[in-house]
Design a protein around this motif. Structure first.
Motif, PDB file in Angstrom:
ATOM      1  N   SER B  91       0.812  -1.212   0.000  1.00  0.00           N
ATOM      2  CA  SER B  91       0.000   0.000   0.000  1.00  0.00           C
ATOM      3  C   SER B  91       0.849   1.267   0.000  1.00  0.00           C
ATOM      4  O   SER B  91       0.405   2.298  -0.486  1.00  0.00           O
ATOM      5  N   GLU B 107      -3.293 -12.280  -4.189  1.00  0.00           N
ATOM      6  CA  GLU B 107      -4.710 -12.659  -4.121  1.00  0.00           C
ATOM      7  C   GLU B 107      -4.956 -14.013  -4.762  1.00  0.00           C
ATOM      8  O   GLU B 107      -5.752 -14.819  -4.277  1.00  0.00           O
ATOM      9  N   ASP B 161      -6.083  -4.035   2.081  1.00  0.00           N
ATOM     10  CA  ASP B 161      -7.341  -3.353   1.785  1.00  0.00           C
ATOM     11  C   ASP B 161      -7.694  -2.367   2.893  1.00  0.00           C
ATOM     12  O   ASP B 161      -8.164  -1.264   2.629  1.00  0.00           O
ATOM     13  N   ASN B 164      -5.472   0.638   2.630  1.00  0.00           N
ATOM     14  CA  ASN B 164      -5.803   1.438   1.451  1.00  0.00           C
ATOM     15  C   ASN B 164      -6.992   2.370   1.661  1.00  0.00           C
ATOM     16  O   ASN B 164      -7.237   3.245   0.841  1.00  0.00           O
ATOM     17  N   THR B 165      -7.738   2.167   2.761  1.00  0.00           N
ATOM     18  CA  THR B 165      -8.890   3.049   2.977  1.00  0.00           C
ATOM     19  C   THR B 165      -8.457   4.434   3.473  1.00  0.00           C
ATOM     20  O   THR B 165      -9.255   5.355   3.491  1.00  0.00           O
TER      21      THR B 165
END
Lengths: 280, 285
Positions: B91, B107, B161, B164-165
């Protein structure tokens, strides 16, 4: 050392450490992939698709029964699980929305998505294998369907939610009843997303081994009778890999390779479907 | 006519959606009913006793429960730092051109079935452990490491994830003040995404504790609590996978069902904590 120098120094150390851990992670993962491919390519030949399982030492042995069994079990589970999952997801997104019932279903289904799959296997054992008195392909199919349902439900719910409300309103304004709006407008708008969800859901259950161990069990010979035990790639792989015979272990690697390639292609296909949709 | 069809459609979607709740409740009920015999026979001794002797009709799950706890703990200790490192790398550090390919391959590796991690562990990792630590190479340590490797891609992807917010504008402000990357990660990204990161790690824990195939190959299924981690051991899923098809008496079956129930309750609790306390799904309607 000044404060700035110190900050820069600490920064370098952290950057190095996290790059290193990324390297470690990737190393292990590519090591597994390499082993999978090298053993798989070596073990694969036409015989695997032509012959059934045989005692160790036999020339003519293959994975035909496991390949066919895998297709049947995963195929039927998909045929049952996908429509059910889509309809349930439709309820959440189109009817239930933010109601208490819909939220509870979302929560429980989210938890079930990560719940241990072996527990589902033991549940199906109790409700199907015990009353029937023997293992059967049907039991395996039911176990996989239960695992697949929350996955399809979740993606359908999310994807339908992305369809703009204005589209629905436009269709309602034309006088269409709700079910027609859903089937002809909402489903169409979310087609790519739902397809991706299905592909990922199939990929997920295709790799499940634990819930099949004591439901569909295994069979060394070709069988298409759903009332009888049936071989699957995963259980066959497990049995062959833990056997002491080298040619069985080789078949195990072939099964591992075929299964991984199948699952990886489904995943990549699912991503492509979403990408091309976004591209438009 | 259309009204009738409309009603049928609406009600059948609702019925099927409710089925999900029904199946979940049914699973708990069936497992509970099936384990009644074992509960009545052993009571609380079931979870404190480690003697598991099918021939004597004595079943104590302590070794299996401890095995699950220890192997999952080992896996978490090994995987968490690496996963956070990978997440920071993906990230914050990696070049834009590297992010997508490395991210996607991680992934994809999370999608590889766990049975394959187990098989790899058995053929390639067990000999290494055997050479380094002696013994037969099958046991708690090997299981912990293989479990760590199996859970790593999932854990790294979800943690990334979460990170990344963090809004870019926050990070950019900190950079504008002269912050180094580490300053930004420590003071902006981690505080902002803390709940998400913890949730991701706990969710991975919930998955790891119920994982069967990655550990079944390399655990050995021996019902003994030993502090020597190189010794063969067992865990709840390993016991279930190995013994379900071998059980021959009602009490044996009942004990296995009680194990399954314990496992379900443990992972249900852990996953609920992760999902509801840390990862509340935000949805703007």
């Amino acid at each position: 050392m000044t404060a700035t120098q110190k900050r820069v120094f600490v920064n370098r150390i952290v950057m190095a450490l996290s790059t290193l851990s990324a390297g470690i992670g990737l190393f292990f993962l590519f090591w597994i992939l390499y082993i999978l491919v090298s053993n798989g390519v070596e073990a694969i030949n036409w015989d695997i698709f032509l012959f059934e399982g045989a005692p160790p030492g036999y020339e003519e042995s293959g994975l035909k029964q496991a390949l066919v069994g895998q297709l049947i079990i995963v195929g039927i589970a998909t045929l049952v699980g996908v429509p059910l999952g889509i309809l349930a997801g439709t309820y959440l997104s189109e009817y239930g929305q933010k109601s208490k019932l819909a939220e509870t279903i979302r929560d429980i289904s989210d938890i079930m998505m990560s719940a241990p799959s072996i527990v589902v296997g033991s549940f199906v054992y109790a409700i199907m294998v015990v009353p029937m008195g023997h293992f059967s392909a049907w039991a395996g199919i039911v176990a996989l369907t239960i695992i697949m349902l929350p996955i399809i439900l979740r993606t359908t719910d999310d994807m339908l939610h992305l369809v703009p409300t204005t589209l629905r309103e436009a269709a309602f304004a034309l006088g269409a009843p709700k079910y027609k709006v859903i089937i002809q407008v909402v489903y169409r708008g979310a087609k790519a997303g739902i397809l991706t969800g299905i592909l990922l859901g199939v990929a997920r259950v295709a790799g499940e081994t634990a819930p099949l161990l004591f439901t569909s069990f295994n069979d060394n010979f070709m069988s298409t009778d759903l009332m009888e035990p049936m071989a699957s790639l995963t259980v066959t792989m497990y049995n062959y890999a833990t056997s002491p015979y080298e040619d069985w272990q080789r078949l195990g690697w072939a099964a591992a390779f075929i299964l991984s390639m199948f699952i990886l292609s489904l995943n990549i296909l699912g991503r492509l479907v979403l990408l091309t949709k976004k591209g438009k | 006519m259309t009204k009738i069809i409309d009603n049928i459609f609406a009600n059948s979607t609702r019925l099927i959606a409710i089925t999900v709740l029904f199946i979940t409740a049914w699973i708990f009920t069936v497992l509970f009913q099936e384990s009644l015999l074992s509960m009545q026979t052993f009571g609380l001794d079931f979870v404190t006793e480690s003697k598991w002797a099918p021939n004597l009709e004595k079943f104590g799950a302590f070794a299996a429960i401890m095995g699950s706890v220890i192997s999952t703990f080992l896996a978490m200790v090994l995987a968490v730092p690496v996963a956070i490192g990978v997440a920071i790398f993906l990230s914050e550090i990696a070049h834009e051109r590297l992010k997508a390919p490395v991210g996607v391959s991680i992934e994809l590796l999370a999608a590889i079935p766990s049975v394959i991690y187990g098989m790899w562990g058995l053929f390639y990792f067990v000999p290494i452990i055997r050479d380094i630590f002696g013994g037969i190479g099958i046991g708690m340590l090997t299981a912990g490491i293989v479990l760590a490797i199996m859970i790593l891609p999932f854990m790294a992807a979800v943690t990334r994830d979460a990170m990344n917010t963090t809004p870019d504008i926050l990070k950019e402000s900190a950079y504008a003040l002269g912050g180094t990357k580490w300053d930004v990660i420590r003071d902006i990204v981690i505080p902002y995404s803390k709940a998400g990161i913890i949730g991701a790690l706990i969710l991975a824990l919930g998955r790891a504790i119920g994982e069967t195939m990655a550990v079944t190959f390399v655990m050995g299924n021996v019902h003994k609590v030993s502090w020597d981690l190189t010794q063969p051991a067992t865990s709840i899923p390993v016991t279930l996978a190995n013994e379900f098809t071998e059980a021959d008496t009602d009490l044996y079956f009942s004990s296995l069902f009680e194990l399954a129930l314990i496992l379900l309750v443990i992972s249900f609790t852990i996953i609920s904590i992760a999902k509801f306390y840390f990862l509340r799904r935000k949805r703007s309607v």
